[in-house]
Design an enzyme around this catalytic site. Structure first.
Site, short mmCIF file in Angstrom:
data_model
loop_
_atom_site.label_atom_id
_atom_site.label_comp_id
_atom_site.label_asym_id
_atom_site.label_seq_id
_atom_site.Cartn_x
_atom_site.Cartn_y
_atom_site.Cartn_z
N SER A 192 54.20 85.61 101.75
CA SER A 192 53.71 85.68 100.37
C SER A 192 54.89 85.56 99.40
O SER A 192 55.65 84.60 99.47
CB SER A 192 52.93 86.99 100.19
OG SER A 192 52.19 86.99 99.01
N ASP A 424 43.61 80.57 102.08
CA ASP A 424 44.39 81.74 101.65
C ASP A 424 44.02 82.07 100.20
O ASP A 424 44.11 81.21 99.33
CB ASP A 424 45.89 81.43 101.76
CG ASP A 424 46.76 82.65 101.59
OD1 ASP A 424 46.52 83.44 100.65
OD2 ASP A 424 47.70 82.82 102.38
N HIS A 452 45.18 85.89 104.24
CA HIS A 452 46.48 85.72 103.59
C HIS A 452 47.58 85.70 104.65
O HIS A 452 47.76 86.68 105.37
CB HIS A 452 46.70 86.85 102.59
CG HIS A 452 47.95 86.74 101.78
ND1 HIS A 452 48.43 85.54 101.31
CD2 HIS A 452 48.82 87.69 101.35
CE1 HIS A 452 49.54 85.76 100.62
NE2 HIS A 452 49.79 87.05 100.64
#
Length: 483
Positions: A192, A424, A452
Site C-alpha cells: 500500500s 483492490d 487489498h
C-alpha cells in the site's frame, strides 16, 4: 521527475551513517529493538535529530543469509514494527525468514518513532462521528470546525516534526538504516503506502536497490484529488464485487438472488441516509451510537479483505433489521485502531500528517468539494459523497505541503516487482500499471482477485513468484498474471 541523490554521502550526514545500533530484547521472543538517529531536517542536519524505533528478527537458517529484508505495511501511519512482530516476522514464508534478517522501522511521526498526536480519545470519538455528508450550512460549518480542530491539535503537538514527516525524508531514513545494518543494497517489501516509500527510495538511490517488492502500488504522478477520485472508484469496484457475492448468500440484508449490484448500492445508501437522520444504539460503553459516518467507515473497512464479507453481512443485518449497530461499530473501530478502552493509535494522525505534507490539498474549501461532488458520486454512488468531503481535511493543515506529484523512473535500478490486484479498493489496479510503467526496471505482476494487496493472501502463484524473486533474485516476466 524524482531526481536521484548524489552517490557520495554528504559529510554532514556521516555521523548518522556511521552510528552503531544498541540492540535489546523487546516485544516477543526472538525480536530485538534499537533506536536509530536521523536528522530532523536533511537540508540542515544541525537542527537536531529524530529518533526512530527499529526492530528485527534475525535469520533463522538454514541457508546462506541474504541480508536484511525491510518491511512496511503502509498507511501512511501504520506501525511497521507491529506488522513485523505480529505478521511478517512470524508469518512470512519460512524460507524467506530463514535467510533474511526481518527488519522494520516505524517512519518518523508514526507509532514508536516520535508519534504525532492530535486529539485525545473522547475528542477522536467526536471527530469520527462528525457528519461527513453535510446537508446544510450548519453541518458544513461543523465539519470544517472538526477538521480545523484536528489540524490545530496536530500543530500544537509537533510544530517542528510536522514539517519533516514527508515520504522523501522517511525514504532517506531507510538509507541510513540500510547502511547501519551493513547492507550494500536495500531489500524491501512494501504494501500500500509502503510502495510509495519503496518507489521513492528507488528514485533517490537507484544504485542501492536490491530486491524491492511494491505490493498494492500507489502512483506518485497523481494529484491528491486524482488519487482521492481513483480511490473512490476503487472502493466502488470492491463494493460491486461484495454486492454480487452478497446476493448469492442467504443472509444478505441488501437484496436477494438476482438483485443487481446497482440496486444493492441504492439499498445501502438508503440505509446510510436513515442513520444520518437517526443513529441507532451500538451497545457502546462510551455512549456512541451508530450514525452514517461510523457505518460508512465500517463498510469501507470490510472492503479491504474479502474474508471480512461474512462479518459485514452479519453486521449490516443486525443494524438494518434489529437496530443494533455494534457489529458495524466494531468494524469502524478496527479501521481507526480504537481499542476497548477508548484509546486510539496514532494511525489517523500520522496518516494526515504525511498525506498533507506530501501533496497540495485536494480542496481548499467547501465550495471546491461541492463542485467536485458529481464526479465523486459518479465514481461511487455509495461512497462518493462521503469520500469527497473526507478529502477536505488537508485544506486546514497547519503547515504547507512540501511535495508535489512526480514521476519516478529510478534509472539504473535492478528489477523492481510491482504488484497490482485487479479489484483492490484502496490502491486501484491502474496505479500499479502506471508505477510499473514509470520505473525503468519495473516488472508488473497482476493478481486477478479481490482485497487489498496480494502477497501472502491466498494466491500460490503470487507467493511463489515473489518468493523466487526474494530468494533467488529472479524477477517475473513483465505482465505476469496470477489468480
Amino acid at each position: 521527475m524524482l531526481t536521484a541523490l548524489p552517490r557520495a554521502t554528504p559529510s554532514a550526514l556521516a555521523p548518522y551513517y556511521d552510528q552503531k545500533l544498541s540492540w535489546r530484547a523487546c516485544g516477543a521472543p526472538g525480536f530485538e529493538c534499537a533506536t536509530l538517529r536521523a536528522p530532523l531536517d536533511y537540508a540542515d542536519p544541525g537542527k537536531g535529530d529524530v529518533r526512530l524505533a527499529v526492530a528485527r528478527k534475525k535469520a533463522t537458517g538454514p541457508g546462506e543469509r541474504l541480508g536484511s529484508l525491510l518491511v512496511n505495511p503502509g498507511g501512511p501511519g501504520a506501525s511497521a514494527i507491529q506488522y513485523l512482530q505480529m505478521h511478517a516476522g512470524i508469518g512470512y514464508p519460512a524460507q524467506v525468514r530463514a535467510r533474511y534478517d526481518m527488519v522494520a522501522v516505524d517512519p518518523r511521526g508514526v507509532a514508536r518513532s516520535e508519534p504525532v498526536e492530535c486529539l485525545d480519545g473522547p475528542e477522536m470519538d467526536r471527530y469520527t462521528q462528525t457528519d461527513v455528508t453535510p446537508d446544510d450550512q450548519r453541518e458544513t460549518d461543523g465539519l470544517v470546525a472538526a477538521y480545523k480542530k484536528f489540524a490545530e491539535g496536530c500543530g500544537a503537538d509537533a510544530p517542528q516534526l510536522l514539517r519533516h514527516v514527508s515520504t522523501t525524508e522517511a525514504a532517506r531514513d531507510m538509507d541510513i538504516l540500510r547502511e547501519v545494518l551493513g547492507d550494500e543494497r536495500l531489500n524491501y517489501v512494501g504494501a500500500s503506502y509502503g510502495t510509495s516509500l519503496g518507489a521513492t527510495y528507488a528514485g533517490l538511490f537507484p544504485q542501492r536497490v536490491g530486491r524491492l517488492v511494491l505490493d498494492g502500488a500507489m502512483d506518485p504522478s497523481l494529484s491528491a484529488r486524482r488519487m482521492n477520485l481513483d480511490q473512490t472508484a476503487g472502493f466502488e469496484t470492491a463494493f460491486q464485487a461484495f454486492a454480487k457475492d452478497c446476493v448469492r448468500q442467504p443472509d444478505c440484508p441488501l437484496g436477494g438472488a438476482g438483485t443487481s449490484p446497482g440496486q444493492v448500492g441504492k439499498n445501502l445508501k438508503a440505509f446510510f441516509d436513515e442513520l444520518d437522520a437517526a443513529p441507532v444504539p451500538a451497545g457502546d460503553a462510551d455512549g456512541r451510537r451508530l450514525g452514517e459516518s461510523l457505518a460508512t467507515t465500517g463498510v469501507i473497512a470490510a472492503m479491504y479483505d474479502e474474508s471480512a464479507w461474512p462479518q459485514l453481512r452479519e453486521a449490516l443485518a443486525s443494524a438494518m433489521k434489529e437496530k443494533d449497530g455494534a457489529g458495524l461499530l466494531m468494524l469502524s473501530d478496527s479501521y481507526y485502531e480504537r481499542d476497548g478502552e477508548g484509546s486510539y493509535s496514532n494511525l489517523m494522525f500520522a496518516n494526515a500528517a504525511v498525506n498533507c505534507l506530501d501533496l497540495p490539498p485536494s480542496f481548499h474549501g467547501p465550495e471546491d468539494v461541492r463542485r467536485a461532488l458529481p464526479a465523486f458520486e459518479k465514481a461511487s454512488p455509495v461512497f462518493g459523497e462521503s469520500l469527497a468531503w473526507a478529502a477536505l481535511n488537508c485544506a486546514y493543515w497547519p503547515v504547507a505541503a512540501t511535495g508535489e506529484p512526480h514521476r519516478i523512473e529510478a534509472k539504473g535500478a535492478k528489477p523492481i516487482v510491482v504488484v497490482g490486484t485487479t479489484r483492490d479498493p484502496a490502491t486501484p489496479y491502474r496505479w500499479a500499471r502506471s508505477l510499473a510503467g514509470q520505473l525503468s526496471s519495473g516488472r508488473l505482476l497482476t493478481y486477478d482477485g479481490d482485497g487489498h494487496t496480494a502477497y501472502g493472501r491466498g494466491s500460490d502463484c503470487v507467493d511463489r513468484t515473489i518468493n523466487a524473486y526474494l530468494l533467488r533474485g529472479t524477477p517475473p516476466a513483465d505482465g505476469k498474471r496470477c489468480s
